[in-house]
Scaffold this active site. Structure first.
Site, PDB file in Angstrom:
ATOM      1  N   ASN A 104       0.831  -1.202   0.000  1.00 22.41           N
ATOM      2  CA  ASN A 104       0.000   0.000   0.000  1.00 22.41           C
ATOM      3  C   ASN A 104       0.865   1.251   0.000  1.00 22.41           C
ATOM      4  O   ASN A 104       1.941   1.283   0.582  1.00 22.41           O
ATOM      5  CB  ASN A 104      -0.931  -0.002   1.217  1.00 22.41           C
ATOM      6  CG  ASN A 104      -1.872  -1.195   1.184  1.00 22.41           C
ATOM      7  OD1 ASN A 104      -2.023  -1.825   0.145  1.00 22.41           O
ATOM      8  ND2 ASN A 104      -2.482  -1.502   2.311  1.00 22.41           N
ATOM      9  N   ASP A 132      -0.569   4.219   0.929  1.00 25.11           N
ATOM     10  CA  ASP A 132      -1.405   5.221   1.599  1.00 25.11           C
ATOM     11  C   ASP A 132      -0.846   5.763   2.910  1.00 25.11           C
ATOM     12  O   ASP A 132      -1.342   6.769   3.428  1.00 25.11           O
ATOM     13  CB  ASP A 132      -2.826   4.655   1.823  1.00 25.11           C
ATOM     14  CG  ASP A 132      -2.847   3.317   2.577  1.00 25.11           C
ATOM     15  OD1 ASP A 132      -2.009   3.127   3.473  1.00 25.11           O
ATOM     16  OD2 ASP A 132      -3.718   2.476   2.269  1.00 25.11           O
ATOM     17  N   HIS A 153       6.009  -0.582  -2.724  1.00 20.68           N
ATOM     18  CA  HIS A 153       5.552   0.172  -3.904  1.00 20.68           C
ATOM     19  C   HIS A 153       5.654   1.679  -3.710  1.00 20.68           C
ATOM     20  O   HIS A 153       5.027   2.449  -4.435  1.00 20.68           O
ATOM     21  CB  HIS A 153       4.115  -0.223  -4.259  1.00 20.68           C
ATOM     22  CG  HIS A 153       4.003  -1.634  -4.787  1.00 20.68           C
ATOM     23  ND1 HIS A 153       2.855  -2.380  -4.737  1.00 20.68           N
ATOM     24  CD2 HIS A 153       4.933  -2.428  -5.384  1.00 20.68           C
ATOM     25  CE1 HIS A 153       3.064  -3.577  -5.285  1.00 20.68           C
ATOM     26  NE2 HIS A 153       4.321  -3.637  -5.663  1.00 20.68           N
ATOM     27  N   CYS A 181      15.549  15.289 -12.866  1.00 23.73           N
ATOM     28  CA  CYS A 181      16.755  15.210 -12.029  1.00 23.73           C
ATOM     29  C   CYS A 181      16.595  14.259 -10.841  1.00 23.73           C
ATOM     30  O   CYS A 181      17.489  14.144 -10.010  1.00 23.73           O
ATOM     31  CB  CYS A 181      17.155  16.612 -11.548  1.00 23.73           C
ATOM     32  SG  CYS A 181      16.059  17.301 -10.295  1.00 23.73           S
ATOM     33  N   CYS A 238       9.196  20.514 -10.491  1.00 25.29           N
ATOM     34  CA  CYS A 238      10.375  20.395  -9.635  1.00 25.29           C
ATOM     35  C   CYS A 238      10.903  21.775  -9.231  1.00 25.29           C
ATOM     36  O   CYS A 238      11.052  22.654 -10.075  1.00 25.29           O
ATOM     37  CB  CYS A 238      11.445  19.610 -10.406  1.00 25.29           C
ATOM     38  SG  CYS A 238      13.002  19.465  -9.526  1.00 25.29           S
ATOM     39  N   CYS A 273      14.561  22.118 -11.076  1.00 27.97           N
ATOM     40  CA  CYS A 273      14.816  22.221 -12.524  1.00 27.97           C
ATOM     41  C   CYS A 273      13.561  22.497 -13.345  1.00 27.97           C
ATOM     42  O   CYS A 273      13.625  22.504 -14.572  1.00 27.97           O
ATOM     43  CB  CYS A 273      15.531  20.963 -13.023  1.00 27.97           C
ATOM     44  SG  CYS A 273      14.424  19.550 -13.182  1.00 27.97           S
ATOM     45  N   SER A 298      -4.529  -9.738  -3.113  1.00 25.73           N
ATOM     46  CA  SER A 298      -5.091 -10.717  -4.048  1.00 25.73           C
ATOM     47  C   SER A 298      -4.055 -11.744  -4.485  1.00 25.73           C
ATOM     48  O   SER A 298      -4.403 -12.767  -5.064  1.00 25.73           O
ATOM     49  CB  SER A 298      -5.661 -10.002  -5.272  1.00 25.73           C
ATOM     50  OG  SER A 298      -4.689  -9.162  -5.837  1.00 25.73           O
ATOM     51  N   ASN A 353      -8.070 -12.918   4.196  1.00 26.76           N
ATOM     52  CA  ASN A 353      -8.594 -12.255   3.006  1.00 26.76           C
ATOM     53  C   ASN A 353     -10.092 -12.525   2.945  1.00 26.76           C
ATOM     54  O   ASN A 353     -10.549 -13.568   3.394  1.00 26.76           O
ATOM     55  CB  ASN A 353      -7.905 -12.823   1.751  1.00 26.76           C
ATOM     56  CG  ASN A 353      -8.100 -11.930   0.544  1.00 26.76           C
ATOM     57  OD1 ASN A 353      -9.223 -11.617   0.150  1.00 26.76           O
ATOM     58  ND2 ASN A 353      -7.001 -11.503  -0.042  1.00 26.76           N
TER      59      ASN A 353
HETATM   60  P1  NAD Z   1      -5.986  -5.930  -4.723  1.00 21.65           P
HETATM   61  O1  NAD Z   1      -6.976  -4.825  -4.903  1.00 21.65           O
HETATM   62  O2  NAD Z   1      -5.519  -6.679  -5.908  1.00 21.65           O
HETATM   63  O3  NAD Z   1      -6.598  -7.019  -3.742  1.00 21.65           O
HETATM   64  C1  NAD Z   1      -7.218  -6.673  -2.536  1.00 21.65           C
HETATM   65  C2  NAD Z   1      -7.508  -7.955  -1.808  1.00 21.65           C
HETATM   66  O4  NAD Z   1      -8.031  -7.618  -0.540  1.00 21.65           O
HETATM   67  C3  NAD Z   1      -8.556  -8.841  -2.492  1.00 21.65           C
HETATM   68  O5  NAD Z   1      -8.039 -10.148  -2.566  1.00 21.65           O
HETATM   69  C4  NAD Z   1      -9.776  -8.767  -1.566  1.00 21.65           C
HETATM   70  O6  NAD Z   1     -10.459 -10.005  -1.494  1.00 21.65           O
HETATM   71  C5  NAD Z   1      -9.138  -8.433  -0.250  1.00 21.65           C
HETATM   72  N1  NAD Z   1      -9.978  -7.650   0.667  1.00 21.65           N
HETATM   73  C6  NAD Z   1     -10.830  -6.633   0.389  1.00 21.65           C
HETATM   74  N2  NAD Z   1     -11.351  -6.139   1.514  1.00 21.65           N
HETATM   75  C7  NAD Z   1     -10.838  -6.865   2.550  1.00 21.65           C
HETATM   76  C8  NAD Z   1     -11.007  -6.831   3.950  1.00 21.65           C
HETATM   77  N3  NAD Z   1     -11.806  -5.946   4.558  1.00 21.65           N
HETATM   78  N4  NAD Z   1     -10.303  -7.719   4.696  1.00 21.65           N
HETATM   79  C9  NAD Z   1      -9.477  -8.637   4.117  1.00 21.65           C
HETATM   80  N5  NAD Z   1      -9.296  -8.702   2.774  1.00 21.65           N
HETATM   81  C10 NAD Z   1      -9.961  -7.827   2.011  1.00 21.65           C
HETATM   82  O7  NAD Z   1      -4.809  -5.327  -3.895  1.00 21.65           O
HETATM   83  P2  NAD Z   1      -3.313  -5.762  -3.820  1.00 21.65           P
HETATM   84  O8  NAD Z   1      -3.180  -7.221  -3.680  1.00 21.65           O
HETATM   85  O9  NAD Z   1      -2.681  -4.874  -2.810  1.00 21.65           O
HETATM   86  O10 NAD Z   1      -2.850  -5.349  -5.280  1.00 21.65           O
HETATM   87  C11 NAD Z   1      -1.612  -5.605  -5.660  1.00 21.65           C
HETATM   88  C12 NAD Z   1      -0.833  -4.338  -5.872  1.00 21.65           C
HETATM   89  O11 NAD Z   1      -0.912  -3.850  -7.187  1.00 21.65           O
HETATM   90  C13 NAD Z   1      -1.265  -3.143  -5.078  1.00 21.65           C
HETATM   91  O12 NAD Z   1      -0.915  -3.167  -3.753  1.00 21.65           O
HETATM   92  C14 NAD Z   1      -0.584  -2.087  -5.751  1.00 21.65           C
HETATM   93  O13 NAD Z   1       0.636  -1.723  -5.186  1.00 21.65           O
HETATM   94  C15 NAD Z   1      -0.403  -2.574  -7.149  1.00 21.65           C
HETATM   95  N6  NAD Z   1      -1.070  -1.556  -7.857  1.00 21.65           N
HETATM   96  C16 NAD Z   1      -0.442  -0.345  -7.855  1.00 21.65           C
HETATM   97  C17 NAD Z   1      -1.046   0.720  -8.406  1.00 21.65           C
HETATM   98  C18 NAD Z   1      -0.350   2.050  -8.322  1.00 21.65           C
HETATM   99  O14 NAD Z   1      -0.980   3.033  -8.428  1.00 21.65           O
HETATM  100  N7  NAD Z   1       0.938   2.105  -8.122  1.00 21.65           N
HETATM  101  C19 NAD Z   1      -2.280   0.569  -8.986  1.00 21.65           C
HETATM  102  C20 NAD Z   1      -2.891  -0.684  -8.958  1.00 21.65           C
HETATM  103  C21 NAD Z   1      -2.287  -1.740  -8.347  1.00 21.65           C
HETATM  104 ZN    ZN Z   2      14.227  18.321 -11.193  1.00 16.41          ZN
END
Ligand code: NAD
Ligand code: ZN
Length: 247
Positions: free
Chosen positions: A102, A104, A119, A130, A148, A151, A190, A214
């Site tokens: 995450n 966040d 991530h 830069c 930035c 730059c 997931s 999960n």
């Molecule tokens: P995901 O959304 O793929 O899966 C979430 C999982 O959580 C699901 O399996 C669901 O069943 C479970 N879930 C939902 N609510 C729940 C609860 N209350 N309690 C327990 N389980 C619950 O998320 P992920 O596995 O973290 O995705 C993989 C990664 O892909 C992300 O973490 C992310 O870093 C990456 N990603 C990144 C971006 C980005 O902006 N950088 C965008 C999309 C995905």
């Molecule tokens: Zn810069």
């Protein structure tokens, strides 16, 4: 279900070292949408269509608009009972590492200290020219896209996108943390995005106990020692020793 919870509680209580891997699911009870399914969509775009270097090259303003929207949601969110339980567990254990996909920052807000953000963070901005990197908590961002200070080039989110590689130093720290712990807890992921998806398998190969929480089954549920299908905010608070905290 009750049996599985007791089995997991027993394993966790007996361990003096714990590694935890979290994904979007742990933050869903704080009102932050997960990535898969309808709720992950923004203006009909899926995260996979926006969180990539190609998407950013094509339309940086669109990608930034999406990140600004997510920053607003996250800014208003507070840690839930699942996050709080993990910070209690860190206090209880001799060794504890929280590996999170995450971006966040809610684990930090909940009080966890030993965190590896594989991530990156949505609160970090990095210059596309830069590489100057800053923390920025401004909501909404102004100007958008941000530029930035050094730059004047456009900044990008300090997160790891699809198609990008997690720094080797981060992977090494993560592997070490798993190797050094007796038990691994995998929460709300997931299990389809690598390398996180393979971390539970790696722990099993190293003969660690692995517990999964999960809402649904995941591709690896059957190989873990205990797999609990429930909300993390309801199950995790059952795992720390309330008696020790209140006596
Ligand atoms: P995901 O959304 O793929 O899966 C979430 C999982 O959580 C699901 O399996 C669901 O069943 C479970 N879930 C939902 N609510 C729940 C609860 N209350 N309690 C327990 N389980 C619950 O998320 P992920 O596995 O973290 O995705 C993989 C990664 O892909 C992300 O973490 C992310 O870093 C990456 N990603 C990144 C971006 C980005 O902006 N950088 C965008 C999309 C995905
Ligand atoms: Zn810069």
């Amino acid at each position: 279900m009750q049996d599985k919870i007791l089995e997991a509680k027993n394993i966790i209580e007996q361990a003096s070292s714990l590694s935890v891997l979290t994904g979007a699911g742990i933050s869903s009870e704080s009102g932050i949408p997960t990535f898969r399914g309808e709720e992950g969509l923004w203006k009909n775009y899926s995260p996979q269509e926006l969180a990539s270097p190609e998407a950013f090259r094509r339309d940086p303003s669109l990608v930034w608009e999406w990140y600004d929207w997510r920053r607003k949601i996250i800014h208003g969110a507070t840690p839930n009972a699942g996050h709080t339980a993990l910070s209690r567990l860190e206090e209880e254990k001799d060794r504890f590492t929280l590996i999170t996909q995450n971006i966040d920052g809610l684990h930090q807000k909940a009080g966890n200290r030993n965190i590896i953000e594989i991530h990156g963070s949505i609160w970090e901005l990095r210059c596309t020219n830069c590489s100057y990197t800053i923390k920025n908590y401004e909501v909404p961002l102004d100007p958008l896209p941000p530029v930035c200070d050094r730059c004047d080039a456009i900044m990008r989110p300090g997160t790891v996108w699809f198609g990008e590689i997690i720094p080797m130093s981060v992977i090494d720290k993560t592997i070490l943390a798993i190797e050094e712990s007796e038990v691994m807890l995998i929460v709300g992921t997931s299990g389809v995005v690598e390398p996180a998806a393979s971390m539970g398998l790696m722990a099993k190969q190293s003969e660690k106990k692995v517990i999964e929480i999960n809402l649904d089954q995941t591709p690896n549920s059957s190989i873990y020692d205990v797999s609990i299908q429930a909300k993390s905010g309801e199950v995790l608070p059952l795992f720390y020793r309330i008696d020790e905290i209140y006596n």
